[in-house]
Design a protein around this motif. Structure first.
Motif, PDB file in Angstrom:
ATOM      1  N   ALA A  20       0.829  -1.203   0.000  1.00 52.01           N
ATOM      2  CA  ALA A  20       0.000   0.000   0.000  1.00 52.01           C
ATOM      3  C   ALA A  20       0.866   1.257   0.000  1.00 52.01           C
ATOM      4  CB  ALA A  20      -0.928  -0.004   1.218  1.00 52.01           C
ATOM      5  N   VAL A  21       1.997   1.181   0.705  1.00 50.83           N
ATOM      6  CA  VAL A  21       2.858   2.368   0.816  1.00 50.83           C
ATOM      7  C   VAL A  21       3.314   2.831  -0.570  1.00 50.83           C
ATOM      8  CG1 VAL A  21       5.138   3.130   1.614  1.00 50.83           C
ATOM      9  CG2 VAL A  21       3.594   1.948   3.193  1.00 50.83           C
ATOM     10  N   ALA A  22       3.701   1.867  -1.418  1.00 52.61           N
ATOM     11  CA  ALA A  22       4.185   2.228  -2.756  1.00 52.61           C
ATOM     12  C   ALA A  22       3.074   2.871  -3.587  1.00 52.61           C
ATOM     13  CB  ALA A  22       4.728   0.984  -3.455  1.00 52.61           C
ATOM     14  N   VAL A  23       1.859   2.306  -3.478  1.00 48.98           N
ATOM     15  CA  VAL A  23       0.739   2.849  -4.255  1.00 48.98           C
ATOM     16  C   VAL A  23       0.408   4.268  -3.779  1.00 48.98           C
ATOM     17  CG1 VAL A  23      -1.685   2.517  -4.857  1.00 48.98           C
ATOM     18  CG2 VAL A  23      -0.181   0.533  -4.662  1.00 48.98           C
ATOM     19  N   ILE A  24       0.380   4.446  -2.455  1.00 48.44           N
ATOM     20  CA  ILE A  24       0.064   5.772  -1.917  1.00 48.44           C
ATOM     21  C   ILE A  24       1.135   6.783  -2.336  1.00 48.44           C
ATOM     22  CG2 ILE A  24      -0.157   7.108   0.233  1.00 48.44           C
ATOM     23  CD1 ILE A  24      -1.432   4.566   1.488  1.00 48.44           C
ATOM     24  N   ALA A  25       2.398   6.361  -2.297  1.00 46.01           N
ATOM     25  CA  ALA A  25       3.489   7.257  -2.700  1.00 46.01           C
ATOM     26  C   ALA A  25       3.304   7.705  -4.149  1.00 46.01           C
ATOM     27  CB  ALA A  25       4.832   6.545  -2.524  1.00 46.01           C
ATOM     28  N   GLU A  26       2.940   6.749  -5.001  1.00 44.74           N
ATOM     29  CA  GLU A  26       2.765   7.083  -6.416  1.00 44.74           C
ATOM     30  C   GLU A  26       1.601   8.058  -6.611  1.00 44.74           C
ATOM     31  OE1 GLU A  26       2.000   3.647  -8.933  1.00 44.74           O
ATOM     32  OE2 GLU A  26       1.264   5.017 -10.489  1.00 44.74           O
ATOM     33  N   VAL A  27       0.471   7.751  -5.957  1.00 40.58           N
ATOM     34  CA  VAL A  27      -0.716   8.591  -6.146  1.00 40.58           C
ATOM     35  C   VAL A  27      -0.499   9.995  -5.572  1.00 40.58           C
ATOM     36  CG1 VAL A  27      -3.149   8.853  -5.498  1.00 40.58           C
ATOM     37  CG2 VAL A  27      -2.299   6.634  -6.238  1.00 40.58           C
ATOM     38  N   CYS A  28       0.187  10.082  -4.423  1.00 41.23           N
ATOM     39  CA  CYS A  28       0.394  11.388  -3.785  1.00 41.23           C
ATOM     40  C   CYS A  28       1.635  12.116  -4.324  1.00 41.23           C
ATOM     41  CB  CYS A  28       0.522  11.237  -2.269  1.00 41.23           C
ATOM     42  SG  CYS A  28      -0.961  10.627  -1.476  1.00 41.23           S
ATOM     43  N   ASN A  29       2.363  11.433  -5.207  1.00 40.74           N
ATOM     44  CA  ASN A  29       3.556  12.036  -5.800  1.00 40.74           C
ATOM     45  C   ASN A  29       4.594  12.427  -4.749  1.00 40.74           C
ATOM     46  OD1 ASN A  29       5.155  12.806  -7.939  1.00 40.74           O
ATOM     47  ND2 ASN A  29       4.341  14.906  -7.981  1.00 40.74           N
ATOM     48  N   VAL A  30       4.824  11.516  -3.809  1.00 43.69           N
ATOM     49  CA  VAL A  30       5.899  11.691  -2.822  1.00 43.69           C
ATOM     50  C   VAL A  30       6.718  10.404  -2.807  1.00 43.69           C
ATOM     51  CG1 VAL A  30       4.624  13.319  -1.365  1.00 43.69           C
ATOM     52  CG2 VAL A  30       4.441  10.866  -0.917  1.00 43.69           C
ATOM     53  N   THR A  31       7.834  10.388  -2.076  1.00 40.77           N
ATOM     54  CA  THR A  31       8.659   9.179  -2.054  1.00 40.77           C
ATOM     55  C   THR A  31       8.042   8.130  -1.127  1.00 40.77           C
ATOM     56  OG1 THR A  31       9.997   9.828  -0.165  1.00 40.77           O
ATOM     57  CG2 THR A  31      10.727  10.600  -2.330  1.00 40.77           C
ATOM     58  N   ARG A  32       8.432   6.881  -1.362  1.00 41.35           N
ATOM     59  CA  ARG A  32       7.966   5.811  -0.465  1.00 41.35           C
ATOM     60  C   ARG A  32       8.473   6.039   0.947  1.00 41.35           C
ATOM     61  NH1 ARG A  32       9.220   0.628  -4.190  1.00 41.35           N
ATOM     62  NH2 ARG A  32       9.309  -0.445  -2.183  1.00 41.35           N
ATOM     63  N   ALA A  33       9.675   6.620   1.048  1.00 36.24           N
ATOM     64  CA  ALA A  33      10.223   6.909   2.383  1.00 36.24           C
ATOM     65  C   ALA A  33       9.309   7.892   3.134  1.00 36.24           C
ATOM     66  CB  ALA A  33      11.629   7.474   2.261  1.00 36.24           C
ATOM     67  N   ASP A  34       8.801   8.890   2.392  1.00 38.29           N
ATOM     68  CA  ASP A  34       7.883   9.855   3.023  1.00 38.29           C
ATOM     69  C   ASP A  34       6.658   9.141   3.591  1.00 38.29           C
ATOM     70  OD1 ASP A  34       9.316  12.188   2.588  1.00 38.29           O
ATOM     71  OD2 ASP A  34       8.448  12.507   0.590  1.00 38.29           O
ATOM     72  N   VAL A  35       6.076   8.266   2.780  1.00 37.37           N
ATOM     73  CA  VAL A  35       4.852   7.579   3.217  1.00 37.37           C
ATOM     74  C   VAL A  35       5.172   6.634   4.372  1.00 37.37           C
ATOM     75  CG1 VAL A  35       2.932   6.095   2.528  1.00 37.37           C
ATOM     76  CG2 VAL A  35       3.891   7.736   0.897  1.00 37.37           C
ATOM     77  N   HIS A  36       6.297   5.925   4.247  1.00 36.44           N
ATOM     78  CA  HIS A  36       6.667   4.996   5.317  1.00 36.44           C
ATOM     79  C   HIS A  36       6.906   5.750   6.630  1.00 36.44           C
ATOM     80  CE1 HIS A  36       8.143   1.381   7.202  1.00 36.44           C
ATOM     81  NE2 HIS A  36       9.123   2.128   7.716  1.00 36.44           N
ATOM     82  N   GLY A  37       7.495   6.933   6.523  1.00 31.51           N
ATOM     83  CA  GLY A  37       7.743   7.746   7.718  1.00 31.51           C
ATOM     84  C   GLY A  37       6.446   8.079   8.440  1.00 31.51           C
ATOM     85  N   VAL A  38       5.431   8.433   7.689  1.00 35.30           N
ATOM     86  CA  VAL A  38       4.125   8.754   8.290  1.00 35.30           C
ATOM     87  C   VAL A  38       3.504   7.482   8.872  1.00 35.30           C
ATOM     88  CG1 VAL A  38       1.826   9.686   7.848  1.00 35.30           C
ATOM     89  CG2 VAL A  38       3.819  10.681   6.695  1.00 35.30           C
ATOM     90  N   PHE A  39       3.550   6.407   8.070  1.00 40.91           N
ATOM     91  CA  PHE A  39       2.966   5.133   8.480  1.00 40.91           C
ATOM     92  C   PHE A  39       3.557   4.661   9.811  1.00 40.91           C
ATOM     93  CE2 PHE A  39       3.033   0.343   7.375  1.00 40.91           C
ATOM     94  CZ  PHE A  39       1.881   0.126   8.113  1.00 40.91           C
ATOM     95  N   SER A  40       4.884   4.763   9.935  1.00 49.38           N
ATOM     96  CA  SER A  40       5.530   4.222  11.129  1.00 49.38           C
ATOM     97  C   SER A  40       5.404   5.148  12.334  1.00 49.38           C
ATOM     98  CB  SER A  40       7.008   3.933  10.840  1.00 49.38           C
ATOM     99  OG  SER A  40       7.648   5.126  10.423  1.00 49.38           O
ATOM    100  N   TYR A  41       4.979   6.388  12.112  1.00 47.84           N
ATOM    101  CA  TYR A  41       4.908   7.344  13.224  1.00 47.84           C
ATOM    102  C   TYR A  41       3.655   7.141  14.084  1.00 47.84           C
ATOM    103  CZ  TYR A  41       4.826  11.671  15.855  1.00 47.84           C
ATOM    104  OH  TYR A  41       4.797  12.574  16.883  1.00 47.84           O
ATOM    105  N   TYR A  42       2.538   6.868  13.443  1.00 49.67           N
ATOM    106  CA  TYR A  42       1.253   6.906  14.157  1.00 49.67           C
ATOM    107  C   TYR A  42       0.858   5.532  14.690  1.00 49.67           C
ATOM    108  CZ  TYR A  42       0.731  11.585  12.301  1.00 49.67           C
ATOM    109  OH  TYR A  42       0.924  12.916  12.013  1.00 49.67           O
TER     110      TYR A  42
END
Lengths: 526, 164
Positions: free
Chosen positions: B47-69
């Motif tokens: 899911a992280v990769a798909v969200i990164a692509e759709v939001c036009n940010v890096t996978r690291a950005d999405v993973h950072g948010v995912f792992s924070y909350y």
């Protein structure tokens, strides 16, 4: 026609209010669901009136199983008489909570017929500058804990021009935001939740007044995920407010355009800190931002942003409707108006008490709350949430106001008081304060991220040692570093509960020393 | 465990879910993660990769948010979530003892343990005058005891069976 009122507030639901409402309906009675009066030890508190707006009498702790044959009778043991004459309510001075527990929270007509929208109507008749003047004159300060004067914050935002979102092209739409901080994570506080569940239109009205005053076009409510009932009520209220023209284009026929959306938190305490909240609202990790820039100048998506607590914004409609002077006449020193106190923890009569600033903690806890729930002696009271100081039983004469509490090394925070009886071990509470900081630190600054971990270790060392002086000195040094060196209140105030426990209850920290001395003397502990 | 986001069609399902959010909302990453979790019950691998692509940010950005909350989960939730409040107001009325007793009750009853899994505690549910408080699925419990928790779990099980 007889009408029954049963709360739909989450606290009332947690002790069976839904089943009570269903049982009354099964008896063919007309039932209106309301918020809670805030007399939580009486929940489910069921009320009856001869008409929708008639005088209400009530019954305490009603159980659905008592209603299998008939509705509650005036002769029952749990009959309370006229609800508004109960001492707990009669002594209150409700401004923010004036309609909570009385109206159906999601019925716009009920809201109007109980004085709703009078504040916004008055605000729209005034210039934005006059609205800010009213808020400034009222003396209203931020109810989230920091106590910053609301009028000054609004003035700062009003002076900024709207700008496009950071990163958008210069010709993109320009915005200013009103952000409501509804991330009420402090243990012992529930006033934001009960306001949102009991009178959501009041919050929306306050946001619209703020929008008119500062020229904002968008609003966001950051609501914590732990409050599913509040999310549902607020969402329904926003839909209905749009239908009524209370939100959207040309509010109440004025030129004010303003709409509100909810964003739900994701289980992070520190997101209640305003800059961490902005990060989270922008979809990022909820880490604290360094200030400046102030959010009032460069806030959400880089636009000028008002950030206020739920209770701050919800104070504004009644201030506008009843007049800033009347509000400012209440309270003491620079603590003007009313504060919604929340009595929580080990308390016989827990709930909401909205009164003017200046009432003593003692009066709140023993006068209104009637002491501990367990009946055992009170040992400590934590004022102002997990980052607030523990007051000892003989330190409760302090007036509940920003200045008076600060003079005692404590803080009002969000107005919550958590009462503990003599079963509490204060060294455990001090350790928990550090543990909580380990769990919830955002990790941005070192004193908080690492200091809290070291804090737990040093407290363990202190408790295990029979010569704890060295560990205690280390703990005090560490607390000093955290207080002076942290970016926000999370690391900066965690030492408050720790040091107040250590200073006020030193005997609780001498377990190992006692144990070892007892061993020498041959005393046996069970 | 097989991730539900492997095939092209499965990825398209997630994209269909989050693309409208990314189009409409500024700062959409957390919203997209929450939407994925609402749909699958957790945030599945991929899911992280798909969200990164759709939001036009890096996978690291999405993973950072995912792992924070702490709300966002890597694995499917238990059938029934039981979360006890671990904060001060509930500690003042026996919250720690209740957590210990509930742990023992789950250890002694395999069915209970399977149904509820090992949920993390929660810091404050806003029911601080009627503690100890707990959240069983989305139902708030006041004056909680092992017995009231057991009946709430049973009610949640019955509700789940009825909806099948």
């Amino acid at each position: 026609m007889t009408v029954w009122f049963v709360p739909r507030d989450a606290a009332a639901l947690s002790v069976g209010a839904d089943a009570v409402a269903a049982a009354l309906e099964a008896l063919g009675e007309q039932v209106v669901r309301t918020g809670s009066r805030g007399l939580l030890w009486l929940e489910p508190l069921v009320e009856r009136a001869d008409s929708r707006n008639g005088t209400r009498v009530g019954w305490a702790n009603v159980r659905a199983s008592d209603l299998s044959e008939s509705a509650p009778a005036d002769t029952a043991n749990n009959f309370l008489g006229v609800v508004e004459e109960l001492d707990y309510l009669a002594c209150q001075n409700r401004w923010i909570y004036e309609r909570v527990g009385i109206i159906d929270p999601v019925d716009p007509d009920d809201y109007l017929s109980h004085g709703g929208m009078a504040g916004l109507q008055r605000a729209l008749d005034l210039s934005p500058a006059s609205v800010i003047e009213q808020v400034t004159e009222s003396g209203l300060r931020g109810r989230g804990g920091a106590g910053f004067p609301t009028g000054i914050k609004w003035q700062t935002v009003a002076e900024q021009a709207p700008v496009p979102h950071k990163g958008d092209p210069v010709d993109a739409a320009r915005h200013k935001y009103i952000c409501v901080n509804a991330d009420e994570g402090d243990s012992g506080t529930f006033a934001d939740r009960m306001l949102m569940e009991g009178d959501p239109f009041c919050l929306l009205e306050g946001m619209a007044i703020a929008a008119h005053a500062v020229g904002a076009d968008r609003g966001m409510i950051y609501l914590r995920s732990e409050y599913p009932a509040a999310i549902a009520v607020m969402s329904e209220a926003i839909e209905k407010a749009r239908d009524r023209g209370w939100l959207g284009q040309g509010i109440l026929g004025s030129s004010c355009n303003f709409d509100v959306t909810i964003r739900v938190g994701a289980g992070s305490y520190v997101c209640g800190e305003e800059t961490a909240m902005l990060e989270s609202l922008e979809g990022r990790r909820g880490t604290v931002r360094a200030k400046p820039p102030l959010p009032a100048i460069e806030g959400l998506f880089g636009t000028p942003t008002v950030i206020n607590n739920v209770l701050t914004i919800a104070s504004v409609p009644s201030i506008l409707a009843r007049g800033a002077e009347a509000y400012a006449a209440l309270g003491q020193e620079r603590s003007r108006g009313t504060q919604v106190f929340q009595l929580a923890g080990n308390i016989a009569r827990g709930g909401i008490v909205e009164v003017a600033f200046g009432i003593s903690a003692h009066e709140l806890i023993f006068g209104l709350g009637q002491g501990t729930k367990s009946g055992r002696p009170l040992k400590a009271v934590q004022v102002g949430g997990p980052l607030g100081a523990y007051l000892p039983a003989d330190g409760l004469q302090v007036p509940m106001a920003y200045e008076a509490l600060a003079a005692q090394g404590a803080m009002l925070g969000h107005g919550g008081l958590v009462i503990f009886d003599d079963a509490v071990d204060m060294s455990e509470q001090a350790r928990f304060a550090m543990e909580f900081c380990v769990e919830e630190s955002c990790g941005k600054c070192t004193p908080c991220r690492i200091g809290a971990v070291r804090g737990v270790e040093v407290i363990d060392e202190l408790l295990a040692s029979d010569a704890p002086e060295t560990a205690e000195q280390l703990l005090r040094d560490l607390c000093d570093v955290m207080t002076q060196g942290s970016l926000c209140a999370m690391g900066g105030l965690t030492p408050q509960p720790v040091l107040s426990a250590l200073d006020q209850f030193p005997e609780d920290f001498k377990r190992a020393a006692h144990r070892n001395a007892d061993a020498v003397q041959g005393v046996v502990h069970e | 465990m097989e991730s539900p986001i492997k095939t092209t069609e499965q990825m398209a399902t997630l994209k269909g879910l989050i693309a409208p959010i990314a189009d409409r909302e500024p700062g959409p990453v957390l919203l997209c993660l929450q939407a994925a979790q609402a749909h699958y019950g957790y945030v599945p691998e991929g899911a992280v990769a798909v969200i990164a692509e759709v939001c036009n940010v890096t996978r690291a950005d999405v993973h950072g948010v995912f792992s924070y909350y702490s709300d966002l989960k890597k694995t499917p939730p238990p059938a029934i979530s039981v979360r006890l409040c671990a904060a001060e107001a509930c500690q003042a009325v026996g919250g720690r003892a209740l957590a210990a007793a509930w742990g023992e009750a789950c250890a002694a009853d395999a069915n209970l343990a399977t149904a509820t899994g090992t949920d993390e505690p929660v810091f404050c549910l806003g029911n601080c005058a009627l503690g100890p408080a707990a959240l069983v699925n989305n139902e708030l419990i006041g004056n909680a005891s092992v017995d009231t928790l057991k009946s709430a779990v049973e009610a949640a099980q019955n509700a789940a069976e009825a909806s099948l």
